[in-house]
Structure formats: structure tokens, C-alpha cells
Motif scaffolding. Structure first.
Motif, mmCIF file in Angstrom:
data_model
loop_
_atom_site.group_PDB
_atom_site.id
_atom_site.type_symbol
_atom_site.label_atom_id
_atom_site.label_comp_id
_atom_site.label_asym_id
_atom_site.label_seq_id
_atom_site.Cartn_x
_atom_site.Cartn_y
_atom_site.Cartn_z
ATOM 1 N N ILE A 2 1.024 -1.299 0.080
ATOM 2 C CA ILE A 2 0.055 0.070 -0.013
ATOM 3 C C ILE A 2 0.977 1.162 -0.130
ATOM 4 N N GLN A 3 1.928 1.319 0.742
ATOM 5 C CA GLN A 3 2.959 2.270 0.815
ATOM 6 C C GLN A 3 3.423 2.699 -0.402
ATOM 7 N N LYS A 4 3.827 1.577 -1.203
ATOM 8 C CA LYS A 4 4.710 1.615 -2.706
ATOM 9 C C LYS A 4 3.457 2.142 -3.589
ATOM 10 N N ARG A 6 0.992 4.241 -2.760
ATOM 11 C CA ARG A 6 0.853 5.761 -2.435
ATOM 12 C C ARG A 6 1.910 6.390 -3.177
ATOM 13 N N MET A 7 3.132 6.098 -2.924
ATOM 14 C CA MET A 7 4.452 6.643 -3.537
ATOM 15 C C MET A 7 4.217 6.846 -5.022
ATOM 16 N N SER A 215 -2.706 12.624 1.089
ATOM 17 C CA SER A 215 -2.923 11.023 0.353
ATOM 18 C C SER A 215 -2.733 9.906 1.621
ATOM 19 N N GLY A 216 -1.869 10.519 2.857
ATOM 20 C CA GLY A 216 -1.820 9.562 3.838
ATOM 21 C C GLY A 216 -2.872 9.446 4.693
ATOM 22 N N LYS A 220 -5.014 5.785 4.754
ATOM 23 C CA LYS A 220 -5.020 5.249 5.973
ATOM 24 C C LYS A 220 -5.909 4.000 6.223
ATOM 25 N N TYR A 223 -4.928 0.927 4.310
ATOM 26 C CA TYR A 223 -3.604 0.469 4.651
ATOM 27 C C TYR A 223 -4.016 -0.278 5.833
ATOM 28 N N GLU A 227 -3.501 -4.446 6.368
ATOM 29 C CA GLU A 227 -2.573 -4.700 7.564
ATOM 30 C C GLU A 227 -3.452 -5.746 8.562
#
Length: 453
Positions: A2-4, A6-7, A215-216, A220, A223, A227
Motif C-alpha cells: 500500500i505504501q508503494k 501511495r508513493m 494521501s496519507g 490510511k 492501509y 494490515e
């Protein structure tokens, strides 16, 4: 993951924004510069038409001075029998100004006094006949001659030399080089360029901060859900392992009580499959969560690959498949030995399972620059590029029928990808002319030293 994602979203958004800003600001600065050049060329046209000087003011035979029309007289100008204006009359001057019409438009009366220029006369051979620097203080006679010689050698009739826009005009006596000081216009263009660049950079940084922050907030919930899903798989896997272990023990006891039979053997086989699947899911979840403790050590990767491949050679012979090894010796890297053995086993197991009878399997290992390249290629008919793009997805199998005869659950390559990413590497799959599948792994290499040898 998810972090990737987002980036990746932020990168695409900021890249698109920067492209638009660069295009818009570039266009605005280009138009501003072109307008400054056109203004300079218009003045050079006037000077060239008047032998290097401005036309004398208030001379009816050369120019015309007109009062800007008053609003109350606008109706009277359209009077007469025809009701049409003469085509020979010049265009109207801006309201509230007295301006000179010189044949190319309205020229401010202050222009001759504000303009800084100098003129150099040359004969047909380029020899300087005279100079006139009376309209500029920054250039003396020698400098004017140097500039004239430069433009004569360049064989260009128009352009820039330093901060001066020039025009080489042919006359009856030879040539007239007119130099117009454009320092103010060029400085204004540079100021606009620097200001727009600064504002653009500041705006991009501000937008990046806002996009990163919001975006965070948006990602969230996604994400947290992801998780929770991974934790559920890990927790459920641990909960399932206990009853599977008990079932295995009970079946062993039952076999001793009533004897072995085909039903009991089938139960053991299915219990084993569930155990393997559960362990793989737990391992994958731990790798993706980053909770799996990898023992990173420097090890001889060539030896590890060769040892792991030997256990598959006998299997390939039994299934009538040709197995080829191309391993470069003394290839070193830093990694987790257990994870790397599992990686090689997954790639070879996948190749043996999905290659046809009398097919071939090729494993190659080599060091290329600062990377170690491990590739496993096997013949595989009917595999398409569309299938390749899904190979590293969980539970995806190229065999649409999901035939259990070949075994596997479609998560082996997902585990392989997780292992490679944990070692800061890269893994990709490709189809070779529609006849074979090739999976390539790139891992950071370590130099082989005498101490290791």
C-alpha cells in the motif's frame, strides 16, 4: 504494498503537475521573450528605413500626428454620403495619447529619447567607414568597430551580439550596421523567467506537501484494512496449524489401530497439503509484514544454487526432462541462506512442474557488474504475455483448470517475489517467443576476496 502504491500515485501526480507547469511557464516566457524581440525589431526597422536615425518629429511628409478622438465626436466621423472610413487613414491612437504613426503602427514620442543605439557604416568589402555612438554612452568608437567586425565575419544580417540586437542593412554606399541596446528588455525577460521558476518550484513543493499529507489520510483506511488482512492470515495460519498437527497424530494412531488403507492414506495426503499451504501463507505474510527475521550473512551463492539444483536433477530425469546448469563459480552475495534456498527451490519447482515432457529446464547464474543474475527458463507451451503479468499474484495459476495433479497453490512465485524484495533485488518474468518462460532475479553482489577463498 500500500505504501508503494501511495508513493507511485504521488510520483505520477507530481510528475504530471511538473510537466504542465513547465509547459505553461515555458510558453509564457517564450511569448514574453518573442514580444521583446519583436519590439526591438520594429525599432530596428524604423532606424533602417531612416538611415540609422529616428524620423524627425512633426514632419507631415514622413509621419502623421493625430489627436485621440473624443467620445462625443464618434458619430460625426461616420457621417457623409457613403458612411465609410477611408482605407488610407492610419489606425486610431490610444485614447488620451499623442503618438506618431510611422507606417508600422503607433510609436510613442518618447521612444527616440529612450532608445539607446549606435550605428556603423561599412563599404562593400566590410571596411568601416564611420561610426555614430552619440545615442549611447556605454559604447565607444573602438567597441562599436569591434562589434561591426564580428557581425560582418558572422555573415548574418540580424541577431544578437552581447546585449545588442543588430541589423545589417544594405545601402547605396555599402552597408549600415545598426545596434540596439536591449539590456532592459533582456533583463526584464530574465526577471520574469527567474520569478516564474521560483514561484513554480515553491508551488510544486507546497502541492507535494499537501498531496503527501492528504494521501496519507486517504490511504490510511486502506492501509489498516490491508494490515488487518495480513495479520488475520498469520493468526489464522497459526490457529490452523495446531488442529492439523493433531489430525496428523490421530491418523497415525488410527493407522496403528485399524491398519493402513487407501482412505487413511488420502486423509494423510490432504492433511499434508493443508499443512504446506498454511506454512507458505504464514511465511508470505511475515515477509510482507517485515516481521520475518532474516539472518543476513555473506555466503557463496554459487555453491548454494548448485546444491539446491542437485535435488531437482533426479526429479527432472524421472519426468523425462532435460536439466541444464550454467553456474559461474565464486559468486558471492549478502543474504539470508534459508530464504535464498527457498527462492531457488521455488523457481526450480515451478519450472519442473510446468514444463512439458521431453522439455528442457535451464538454470544460469552469473555476476554482471554489481549485480548477480539468476535465471530459470523452462519450455512452456501456450503461455502468453498476459499470463506473465499475473504470475506473481497470489493464488494465480497459468493452468486455468487449476489441475491439482501438478500440485501447488499459486503462491510460490509470490513468496519468491517477497524474498527478492527483502534482499533489495528485482524479479521479473518474460516469454521467449511463446515457447518458454524465463524468470530472472537480480540481487546485489559481493566481491570474492582471498580470505573467503
Amino acid at each position: 504494498m500500500i505504501q508503494k502504491l501511495r508513493m507511485k500515485f504521488i510520483g505520477i501526480f507530481m510528475g504530471s503537475l511538473m510537466l504542465v507547469i513547465v509547459l505553461v511557464m515555458g510558453l509564457l516566457n517564450f511569448l514574453n521573450y518573442r514580444e521583446a524581440i519583436q519590439s526591438a525589431d520594429n525599432i530596428l526597422d524604423i532606424l533602417a528605413e531612416n538611415d540609422g536615425s529616428f524620423p524627425p518629429p512633426r514632419q507631415p511628409e514622413d509621419m502623421e500626428i493625430r489627436e485621440a478622438p473624443q467620445e462625443e465626436n464618434t458619430e460625426s466621423t461616420s457621417g457623409g454620403a457613403s458612411g465609410e472610413t477611408s482605407e488610407e487613414s492610419p489606425q486610431e491612437a490610444p485614447e488620451g495619447h499623442r503618438e506618431i504613426f510611422h507606417g508600422r503602427g503607433w510609436l510613442s514620442p518618447e521612444t527616440p529619447y529612450e532608445t539607446r543605439f549606435f550605428v556603423v557604416s561599412l563599404n562593400e568589402d566590410g571596411e568601416i567607414l564611420s561610426t555614430d555612438t552619440g545615442k549611447i554612452a556605454a559604447v565607444d568608437e573602438e567597441t562599436a568597430k569591434d562589434y561591426a567586425e564580428k557581425i560582418w565575419d558572422s555573415q548574418r544580417t540580424q541577431g544578437f551580439v552581447s546585449q545588442y540586437r543588430y541589423r545589417l542593412q544594405e545601402t547605396d554606399e555599402g552597408f549600415l550596421a545598426i545596434f540596439l541596446d536591449c539590456s532592459r528588455n533582456l533583463q526584464a525577460c530574465r526577471s520574469v523567467l527567474l520569478t516564474s521558476a521560483g514561484v513554480s518550484i515553491l508551488g510544486i513543493l507546497l502541492v507535494f506537501g499537501l498531496v503527501f499529507f492528504f494521501s496519507g489520510m486517504v490511504m490510511k483506511p486502506v492501509y489498516e484494512s490491508y494490515e488487518k488482512q495480513k495479520r488475520f492470515i498469520t493468526d489464522a495460519g497459526h490457529e490452523i496449524k495446531t488442529p492439523l498437527t493433531i489430525l496428523g497424530a490421530d491418523m497415525d494412531v488410527l493407522g496403528m489401530e485399524i491398519g493402513e488403507n487407501e482412505w487413511l492414506e488420502d486423509m494423510r495426503r490432504q492433511n499434508q497439503r493443508l499443512t504446506v499451504l498454511t506454512n507458505d501463507l504464514i511465511y508470505l505474510a511475515r515477509m510482507e509484514e517485515g516481521t520475518s527475521k532474516l539472518q543476513m550473512i555473506e555466503l557463496p551463492f554459487s555453491d548454494l544454487v548448485e546444491e539446491t539444483a542437485q535435488s531437482f536433477q533426479a526429479l527432472a530425469i524421472v519426468e523425462k526432462k532435460f536439466f541444464h546448469l550454467q553456474i559461474q563459480p565464486m559468486v558471492m552475495l549478502r543474504g539470508d541462506e534459508q530464504g535464498l534456498r527457498k527462492l531457488v527451490s521455488i523457481l526450480l519447482d515451478n519450472a519442473v512442474k510446468y514444463s512439458e515432457e521431453n522439455g528442457s529446464i535451464t538454470l544460469s547464474l552469473e555476476k554482471t557488474g554489481r549485480m548477480v543474475r539468476l535465471s530459470v527458463e523452462n519450455t512452456a507451451e501456450g503461455i502468453s504475455k498476459e499470463m506473465v503479468s499475473h504470475l506473481f499474484e497470489r493464488f494465480y495459476r497459468a493452468d486455468a483448470s487449476r489441475n491439482s495433479r501438478k500440485g501447488g497453490y499459486g503462491i510460490g512465485l509470490s513468496i519468491a517475489e517477497a524474498i527478492v524484495l527483502a534482499h533489495k533485488g528485482e524479479i521479473k518474468a518474460s516469454v521467449q517467443e511463446g515457447q518458454s518462460l524465463k524468470i530472472t532475479v537480480l540481487l546485489p553482489a559481493k566481491e570474492w576476496t582471498k580470505e573467503r577463498a
